[in-house]
Design a protein around this motif. Structure first.
Motif, mmCIF file in Angstrom:
data_model
loop_
_atom_site.group_PDB
_atom_site.id
_atom_site.type_symbol
_atom_site.label_atom_id
_atom_site.label_comp_id
_atom_site.label_asym_id
_atom_site.label_seq_id
_atom_site.Cartn_x
_atom_site.Cartn_y
_atom_site.Cartn_z
ATOM 1 N N ARG A 14 73.293 54.885 58.702
ATOM 2 C CA ARG A 14 72.455 55.977 60.416
ATOM 3 C C ARG A 14 71.087 56.388 59.235
ATOM 4 N NH1 ARG A 14 76.600 57.892 62.639
ATOM 5 N NH2 ARG A 14 77.656 56.450 64.372
ATOM 6 N N LEU A 15 71.124 57.088 57.915
ATOM 7 C CA LEU A 15 71.051 58.175 57.564
ATOM 8 C C LEU A 15 69.989 57.246 56.619
ATOM 9 C CD1 LEU A 15 72.870 60.512 55.571
ATOM 10 C CD2 LEU A 15 70.738 60.838 56.350
ATOM 11 N N LEU A 16 70.273 55.864 56.318
ATOM 12 C CA LEU A 16 69.517 55.013 55.787
ATOM 13 C C LEU A 16 67.878 54.740 56.851
ATOM 14 C CD1 LEU A 16 71.291 52.864 53.352
ATOM 15 C CD2 LEU A 16 69.937 54.520 52.904
ATOM 16 N N ARG A 17 68.212 54.816 57.653
ATOM 17 C CA ARG A 17 67.112 53.919 59.167
ATOM 18 C C ARG A 17 66.372 54.889 58.748
ATOM 19 N NH1 ARG A 17 71.107 53.806 64.229
ATOM 20 N NH2 ARG A 17 72.547 52.040 63.628
ATOM 21 N N LEU A 18 66.063 56.123 58.162
ATOM 22 C CA LEU A 18 65.235 57.179 57.885
ATOM 23 C C LEU A 18 63.688 56.180 57.118
ATOM 24 C CD1 LEU A 18 66.788 60.706 57.403
ATOM 25 C CD2 LEU A 18 65.739 59.911 59.124
ATOM 26 N N LEU A 19 63.980 55.154 55.969
ATOM 27 C CA LEU A 19 63.127 54.292 55.198
ATOM 28 C C LEU A 19 62.692 53.541 55.644
ATOM 29 C CD1 LEU A 19 66.745 53.822 51.966
ATOM 30 C CD2 LEU A 19 65.024 56.467 52.472
ATOM 31 N N PRO A 20 61.454 53.352 54.896
ATOM 32 C CA PRO A 20 60.953 52.512 55.764
ATOM 33 C C PRO A 20 61.727 50.537 55.751
ATOM 34 C CG PRO A 20 59.464 53.085 54.023
ATOM 35 C CD PRO A 20 60.776 53.782 54.137
ATOM 36 N N ALA A 21 61.161 50.182 56.751
ATOM 37 C CA ALA A 21 62.014 48.740 57.244
ATOM 38 C C ALA A 21 61.952 47.836 55.374
ATOM 39 C CB ALA A 21 61.824 47.883 58.565
ATOM 40 N N THR A 22 60.787 47.761 55.250
ATOM 41 C CA THR A 22 60.838 47.225 54.479
ATOM 42 C C THR A 22 61.016 47.828 53.235
ATOM 43 O OG1 THR A 22 58.553 47.947 53.650
ATOM 44 C CG2 THR A 22 58.270 46.900 54.186
ATOM 45 N N THR A 64 52.986 54.812 52.734
ATOM 46 C CA THR A 64 52.773 53.289 53.185
ATOM 47 C C THR A 64 51.339 54.014 53.984
ATOM 48 O OG1 THR A 64 53.345 54.398 55.843
ATOM 49 C CG2 THR A 64 55.017 53.646 54.244
ATOM 50 N N PRO A 65 50.221 52.576 53.999
ATOM 51 C CA PRO A 65 48.952 52.380 54.190
ATOM 52 C C PRO A 65 48.830 53.385 55.900
ATOM 53 C CG PRO A 65 49.397 50.243 53.194
ATOM 54 C CD PRO A 65 50.886 50.804 54.055
ATOM 55 N N VAL A 66 49.384 53.381 56.071
ATOM 56 C CA VAL A 66 48.709 53.754 57.387
ATOM 57 C C VAL A 66 49.275 54.705 57.944
ATOM 58 C CG1 VAL A 66 50.060 53.638 60.064
ATOM 59 C CG2 VAL A 66 50.367 51.640 59.857
ATOM 60 N N THR A 67 50.521 55.471 57.339
ATOM 61 C CA THR A 67 51.096 57.187 56.908
ATOM 62 C C THR A 67 49.461 57.237 56.242
ATOM 63 O OG1 THR A 67 53.182 56.800 56.931
ATOM 64 C CG2 THR A 67 51.954 58.755 56.632
ATOM 65 N N THR A 68 48.928 57.061 55.054
ATOM 66 C CA THR A 68 47.751 57.738 53.911
ATOM 67 C C THR A 68 46.839 57.573 55.277
ATOM 68 O OG1 THR A 68 49.160 56.805 52.138
ATOM 69 C CG2 THR A 68 46.951 57.759 52.078
ATOM 70 N N THR A 69 46.489 56.694 55.182
ATOM 71 C CA THR A 69 45.443 57.012 56.282
ATOM 72 C C THR A 69 44.796 57.766 57.566
ATOM 73 O OG1 THR A 69 44.835 54.083 56.262
ATOM 74 C CG2 THR A 69 43.737 55.185 58.484
ATOM 75 N N ALA A 191 39.746 60.125 50.154
ATOM 76 C CA ALA A 191 38.712 60.937 51.954
ATOM 77 C C ALA A 191 38.739 58.365 51.993
ATOM 78 C CB ALA A 191 37.191 61.040 51.255
ATOM 79 N N PRO A 192 38.738 59.022 53.603
ATOM 80 C CA PRO A 192 38.842 57.354 54.762
ATOM 81 C C PRO A 192 37.347 57.059 53.939
ATOM 82 C CG PRO A 192 39.116 59.041 56.078
ATOM 83 C CD PRO A 192 38.968 60.028 54.409
ATOM 84 N N ARG A 193 37.367 55.949 54.586
ATOM 85 C CA ARG A 193 36.154 54.971 54.488
ATOM 86 C C ARG A 193 35.797 54.724 56.395
ATOM 87 N NH1 ARG A 193 34.039 54.238 49.520
ATOM 88 N NH2 ARG A 193 34.863 53.664 48.162
ATOM 89 N N PRO A 194 34.618 54.403 56.443
ATOM 90 C CA PRO A 194 33.492 55.039 55.857
ATOM 91 C C PRO A 194 32.667 56.449 54.847
ATOM 92 C CG PRO A 194 32.999 54.184 58.169
ATOM 93 C CD PRO A 194 34.045 54.611 57.920
ATOM 94 N N ARG A 195 32.323 56.582 54.019
ATOM 95 C CA ARG A 195 32.344 57.498 53.827
ATOM 96 C C ARG A 195 30.827 58.284 54.558
ATOM 97 N NH1 ARG A 195 34.909 58.871 48.614
ATOM 98 N NH2 ARG A 195 36.938 57.586 48.666
ATOM 99 N N LEU A 196 29.769 57.865 54.900
ATOM 100 C CA LEU A 196 28.893 57.920 55.566
ATOM 101 C C LEU A 196 28.986 58.341 57.029
ATOM 102 C CD1 LEU A 196 25.468 58.230 55.564
ATOM 103 C CD2 LEU A 196 25.884 55.895 56.849
ATOM 104 N N PHE A 197 30.396 58.325 57.875
ATOM 105 C CA PHE A 197 30.685 58.877 58.823
ATOM 106 C C PHE A 197 30.843 60.369 58.809
ATOM 107 C CE2 PHE A 197 34.214 59.540 61.414
ATOM 108 C CZ PHE A 197 33.693 59.716 62.455
ATOM 109 N N TRP A 198 31.580 60.830 57.254
ATOM 110 C CA TRP A 198 32.076 62.032 57.298
ATOM 111 C C TRP A 198 31.138 62.801 56.548
ATOM 112 C CZ3 TRP A 198 37.175 63.465 59.297
ATOM 113 C CH2 TRP A 198 37.827 62.766 59.409
ATOM 114 N N TRP A 199 29.908 62.567 56.073
ATOM 115 C CA TRP A 199 29.344 62.628 55.450
ATOM 116 C C TRP A 199 28.178 63.224 56.562
ATOM 117 C CZ3 TRP A 199 28.894 65.398 51.097
ATOM 118 C CH2 TRP A 199 29.007 64.600 50.329
#
Length: 312
Positions: A14-22, A64-69, A191-199
């Motif tokens: 049950r505890l190991l379910r906290l880890l990502p599936a991969t 993970t890419p989704v979390t980082t984004t 910083a996420p892209r596109p940078r122009l959007f954030w600027w």
């Protein structure tokens, strides 16, 4: 699960379910065997190993890419909302917030006011330029100075009558920004892209704070429009999330879930919406940050959908 499985193994699974599936697929059984060996003879996982699993799960999910984004988008939105607030208020001072009779004193001290209004933009600019550690250092300095001034006011008696709850809520965004910048520096996020959007959001954020200053001064609280605005944001967010979750029939999913989100936003009680969304007019940057994050997430989701081929 086999009836021969011991209580310790069942609880560790049950505890190991906290880890990502991969990670569970690649290393789950190996890690489980190691944990069972370490805690052999016990019925419950030890506190030390439990904390290690939780810490590992947090670290892996942060990378993970989704979390980082999601986290970099939220961090950028918070930096824009909080960083542009002083500049917007400074602009408002010189464009209507002060009576004509009081303007000479304001004009006499304009260099200091402008500097104080622009300095909080420094962490945002450093972050957008890729200097994450510099942004972290600047944010830590600003937060320390702000809290220091508050403590001095309290000790000197000038802070009497301050609502502690409101003060904690006011410090929540800068503290959250500091924490996210610390994680970003450790994980080498950018910083996420596109940078122009954030600027582009930097001058837009300043103008937004100027506008809310005007509205707050004249009491223009357009509460009737709030359900529509929240409904649109809920629709966009839900539609993009559903489009990612469901591979097929994406146009139908976007339209259907979008209309459902719109109706849900419309049906939320006005009192609740006015007490949450309209807090932006009271000088709180969090609602503006949520608005920016929703817009950025929607734009990113639409961009992904436009680049991906439709499933047959």
């Amino acid at each position: 699960m086999s009836p021969d499985v011991s209580p310790l193994e069942r609880r560790y699974r049950r505890l190991l379910r906290l880890l990502p599936a991969t990670h569970r697929t690649a290393r789950g059984e190996e890690l489980l065997g190691l944990l069972l060996d370490l805690d052999h003879g016990r019925r419950h996982p030890s506190r030390h190993e439990t904390l290690n699993i939780v810490a590992l799960a947090i670290r892996l999910r942060l990378t993970t890419p989704v979390t980082t984004t999601a986290l970099t988008t939220g961090l950028s939105a918070l930096l824009v909302a909080a960083g542009t607030q002083p500049a917007g208020h400074t602009l408002d001072l010189f464009t209507g917030a002060v009576l004509t009779t009081d303007m000479p004193a304001l004009i006499a001290s304009w260099p200091q006011l402008v500097v104080l209004g622009l300095l909080p933009l420094a962490p945002l600019i450093a972050w957008l330029c890729g200097a994450t550690r510099t942004a972290l250092t600047l944010q830590a300095i600003f937060l320390t100075v702000t809290v220091g001034w508050f403590v001095i006011d309290v000790l000197s008696g000038a802070g009497m009558g301050i609502n502690p709850g409101q003060q904690l809520f006011a410090y929540a965004p800068p503290v959250l920004i500091l924490g996210l910048l610390a994680i970003a520096a450790r994980e080498r996020w950018t910083a996420p892209r596109p940078r122009l959007f954030w600027w582009a959001l930097v001058p837009l954020g300043i103008l937004a704070w100027k506008g809310t200053g005007e509205w707050g001064r004249h009491g223009v609280y357009v509460s009737d429009a709030v359900p529509t605005v929240i409904g649109i944001h809920a629709a966009a967010t839900a539609a993009v999330a559903a489009a990612f979750a469901v591979r097929r029939h994406r146009p139908a999913v976007i339209v259907g879930v979008g209309l459902t989100g719109f109706l849900a936003g419309w049906l939320i009680p006005d009192r609740l919406l006015v007490n949450t969304a309209m807090q932006h007019f009271d000088g709180q940057p969090l609602p503006l940050a949520i608005l920016i994050a929703v817009a950025a997430a929607t734009m990113t989701g639409i961009g992904h959908l436009a680049r991906r081929p439709m499933a047959s």
